[in-house]
Design a protein around this motif. Structure first.
Motif, short mmCIF file in Angstrom:
data_model
loop_
_atom_site.label_atom_id
_atom_site.label_comp_id
_atom_site.label_asym_id
_atom_site.label_seq_id
_atom_site.Cartn_x
_atom_site.Cartn_y
_atom_site.Cartn_z
N ASN B 362 0.81 -1.23 0.00
CA ASN B 362 0.00 0.00 0.00
C ASN B 362 0.84 1.28 0.00
O ASN B 362 1.88 1.32 -0.64
CB ASN B 362 -1.01 -0.06 1.14
N VAL B 363 0.37 2.30 0.74
CA VAL B 363 1.03 3.62 0.66
C VAL B 363 2.48 3.54 1.11
O VAL B 363 3.36 4.21 0.56
CB VAL B 363 0.26 4.67 1.49
N ARG B 364 2.74 2.67 2.09
CA ARG B 364 4.12 2.54 2.58
C ARG B 364 5.02 2.05 1.44
O ARG B 364 6.13 2.55 1.25
CB ARG B 364 4.16 1.57 3.76
N GLU B 365 4.51 1.11 0.65
CA GLU B 365 5.31 0.58 -0.46
C GLU B 365 5.47 1.65 -1.56
O GLU B 365 6.55 1.80 -2.14
CB GLU B 365 4.64 -0.67 -1.05
N LEU B 366 4.38 2.39 -1.80
CA LEU B 366 4.46 3.46 -2.81
C LEU B 366 5.52 4.48 -2.40
O LEU B 366 6.33 4.93 -3.21
CB LEU B 366 3.08 4.13 -2.95
N SER B 367 5.51 4.82 -1.12
CA SER B 367 6.47 5.78 -0.60
C SER B 367 7.90 5.26 -0.76
O SER B 367 8.79 5.98 -1.22
CB SER B 367 6.15 6.07 0.87
N ASN B 368 8.11 3.98 -0.42
CA ASN B 368 9.45 3.39 -0.54
C ASN B 368 9.89 3.35 -2.00
O ASN B 368 11.04 3.63 -2.33
CB ASN B 368 9.47 1.97 0.03
N CYS B 369 8.95 2.98 -2.87
CA CYS B 369 9.25 2.89 -4.30
C CYS B 369 9.71 4.25 -4.84
O CYS B 369 10.72 4.34 -5.53
CB CYS B 369 7.99 2.40 -5.03
N LEU B 370 8.96 5.30 -4.46
CA LEU B 370 9.31 6.63 -4.96
C LEU B 370 10.60 7.14 -4.33
O LEU B 370 11.38 7.84 -4.97
CB LEU B 370 8.17 7.61 -4.71
N GLU B 371 10.83 6.78 -3.08
CA GLU B 371 12.07 7.21 -2.42
C GLU B 371 13.27 6.62 -3.16
O GLU B 371 14.24 7.32 -3.46
CB GLU B 371 12.06 6.78 -0.95
N ARG B 372 13.17 5.31 -3.46
CA ARG B 372 14.27 4.65 -4.21
C ARG B 372 14.47 5.33 -5.56
O ARG B 372 15.57 5.64 -5.97
CB ARG B 372 13.92 3.18 -4.44
N THR B 373 13.34 5.58 -6.24
CA THR B 373 13.42 6.20 -7.56
C THR B 373 14.06 7.57 -7.49
O THR B 373 14.93 7.91 -8.30
CB THR B 373 11.99 6.32 -8.15
#
Lengths: 198, 456
Positions: B362-373
């Motif tokens: 969910n949002v936690r994963e979206l946040s992590n994904c964008l942080e990595r990007t």
């Protein structure tokens, strides 16, 4: 004596009075005063444009709006009278210095606005009203308790508001800039007090 | 006015208008004309009251300035819309003029200063209102739940209703990372005074014996290490909210004790015979299907019904449609600030990729994904291939007994290293940071080797 003539004689400089065809145009300056975020701008937006915006954006300085009321026949004068309000939306002032008082200069009346959900804004009305009357000793006031739409009936707050109104020998009214409830009433009440409309 | 003064006013972009006793403008300089043109003020009517109705009401005072009985009249921050509908701010000042029977109006465009002041006041007042006005807090916090999907609108509406009753027990249900913690905080801060305590306890993180003493507190001597009396979290949350996260993990013994607290609204510190009243709202949250856990006898049915007075289901991200893009855009702003980057948005492909992905975290994963990007990106727009949806597999640790054999005709070690670096760069699409991670090297070490093998 007719109201329009009375106004003309009483305060020759505070109104702009000129004829438009046969109609007598009377411009009155009125101010909205009170603490920040009590809803002064929203009351004007509702009264002048019939709209309301949920977003709070603090006012800086002063913004003038104009509201032209429908012409009325004054039988005593035998003339048509066109009333226009120049409504001054004045930012919640923290320091009542000489410059701030210039905003109030020449006003015929003021709506002193408090937020019914913030009791301290009722107490703060005193400093606004005192400063306003320092500059315009004969001007009229109406005390407004705004945000009735989210107000949980509290007799202490109503009582506070009543006391402020009594102190300045005037009336008070509860309004909602959001729903428009009693907004027109507030402006009309003030205009009646200043002798604008019979 | 002397030439030096005129030049100074021009440099400072301060305009001058001269008017007579009839309030007719008799002279206007170029700066004043330019300022008035930006606020669409035509000069067809040269009456001062038509140009500046703000002066109406001050006629007698201005008359006195012309007679030199008053020094000046200042009106600061007059609001005027410009040609694009944006607000301009002007400062006006009336002064006596050198010209007989005339006055001067000094005009200055102070929009930049006013906007800065507005920003400062806005923050100051919002902070004040946030602290002192629960209605404002409720609206402000409600806006922190991003999105406009039906699920989000329903959530805001339910939270708004629950916030009005500060004693109701609430159960938040939703997948991991779906925003249960945020929802709990919004409910708390919307319904309680700003200084009311919000006490959070993760039921899965503490062993049973610690959980009991943490919740209820203890008296001195209640158990071996109880060397002093200690308040429990239930007591610390007095007048506020206690948030029991991962309530589905609560051990069965503790479930009975918590049920007793909920039923009696009283509890006792360990080792004490004095009861203490519970004066706080209880919000619990779980990512488990509690009804299912009840059926499997893992969760007490009576406790489930006690906690489930008002239940709020938080939708998983994959069900939120375009809100995914709204949330991603918000996170992008945050990471731009955090990483001092200027990425201005997502390409259509990137948006589609995000909408197609299932987001199990969910949002936690979206946040992590964008942080990595955002760590790796060096462009001003995020494309689909920039998004790293899965955690990159950890570098394979080769077993210690792995046999690497040298061919009988020998090998040049540097050639092998060179080949591996080239392979890693290909895999990482020439992204050096990613390639370094694949090789278990730092970026600097990789850069050194790239120079060494002339692979730059």
């Amino acid at each position: 004596m007719a109201d329009c003539c009375f106004v003309l004689l009483r305060e020759p400089f505070s109104d702009t009075i000129h004829t438009m065809k046969n109609a007598l145009v009377i411009k009155k300056k009125i101010c909205l005063i009170g603490s920040f975020a009590v809803g002064k701008t929203s009351l004007i937006e509702q009264f002048v444009y019939n709209r309301f915006d949920e977003t709070y954006l603090t006012t800086i300085g002063v913004k003038i709006s104009q509201k032209i009321l429908p012409p009325v026949e004054d039988h005593q004068c035998g003339r048509t009278i066109q009333h226009t309000f120049l409504i001054w939306d004045i930012a919640g002032i923290e320091k009542f210095d000489h410059m701030a008082l210039n905003y109030f200069r020449g006003a015929s009346g003021a709506l002193a606005v408090a937020d019914l959900t913030r009791r301290e804004t009722i107490e703060e009305l005193h400093k606004y009203c005192e400063s306003f009357l320092t500059v315009n000793s004969t001007a009229d006031l109406v005390i407004i308790g705004n945000k009735i739409d989210i107000f949980h009936e509290d007799q202490h707050i109503i009582s506070d508001l009543r006391k402020v109104a009594e102190h300045y020998s005037t009336d008070f009214l509860l309004t909602s800039a959001k729903s428009g409830e009693y907004v027109d009433h507030a402006f009309l009440m003030l205009s009646k007090k200043i002798g604008n409309i019979s | 006015m002397n030439e030096h003064l005129k030049r100074l006013l021009e440099v400072k972009q301060i305009g001058i208008m001269t008017f007579d006793r009839d309030w007719t403008v008799v002279e206007i300089d170029q700066v004043a004309k330019t300022i008035l043109a930006t606020v669409e003020q035509s000069m067809s009517d040269r009456r001062l009251s038509a140009i500046f109705p703000e002066l109406i009401g001050s006629e007698s005072y201005i008359e006195e300035i012309l007679d030199k009985k008053n020094n000046d009249l200042r009106l600061d921050y007059i609001n005027r819309p410009d040609l694009n509908g944006n607000l301009k701010f002007l400062n006006l000042m009336i002064l006596p003029s050198d010209r007989p029977n005339c006055g001067s109006l000094v005009l200055e465009d102070v929009t930049e200063r006013a906007l800065a002041l507005q920003q400062i006041n806005q923050q100051k007042y919002e902070l004040f209102l946030y602290r002192h006005n629960s209605e404002f807090r409720r609206r402000f916090l409600s806006d922190s739940i991003l999105g406009d999907s039906q699920a989000i609108r329903d959530l805001r509406e339910t939270i708004h209703k629950v916030s009005r009753i500060p004693t109701t027990t609430v159960l938040l249900m939703g997948e991991t990372g779906s925003g249960k913690n945020l929802a709990a905080r919004v409910i708390h801060y919307s319904s309680m005074p700003a200084d009311a305590p919000f006490v959070e306890i993760n039921c899965a993180a503490l062993p049973e014996h610690l959980l009991e003493s943490e919740l209820f507190g203890y008296e001195k001597g209640a158990f071996t290490h109880a060397v002093a009396q200690r308040q429990g979290l239930l007591e610390e949350a007095k007048g506020g909210t206690i948030f029991l996260d991962e309530i589905g993990e609560l051990p069965i013994n503790m479930q009975a004790k918590l049920l007793h607290v909920l039923e009696t609204k009283k509890f006792r510190r360990l080792g004490s015979n004095q009861t203490i009243d519970v004066r706080s709202r209880i919000i619990s949250a779980t990512n488990r299907d509690l009804q299912h856990e009840v059926n499997r006898k893992n969760f007490r049915e009576d406790l489930f019904y006690r906690l489930n007075v008002v239940s709020i289901r938080l939708a998983p991200l994959r069900e939120m449609g375009d809100d995914i893009i709204t949330i991603a855009t918000h996170l992008l702003k945050i990471f731009n600030i955090e990483f001092k980057k200027m990425v201005n948005g997502f390409s259509d492909d990137a948006k589609q990729a995000m909408l197609n992905y299932s987001w199990p975290g969910n949002v936690r994963e979206l946040s992590n994904c964008l942080e990595r990007t955002m760590i790796f990106i060096e462009k001003d727009q995020i494309d689909a291939q920039d998004l790293i949806f899965f955690q990159s597999p950890s570098p394979q640790i080769l077993p210690a007994n792995q046999n690497w054999t040298v061919p009988s005709n020998g090998i040049v070690l540097e050639d092998v290293e060179r080949q591996l670096i080239m392979s890693a760069l290909t895999l990482a699409r020439n992204n050096k940071s990613k390639a370094a991670r694949l090789l278990g090297l730092t970026r600097d070490t990789l850069r050194y080797r790239l120079e060494k093998y002339q692979l730059e």
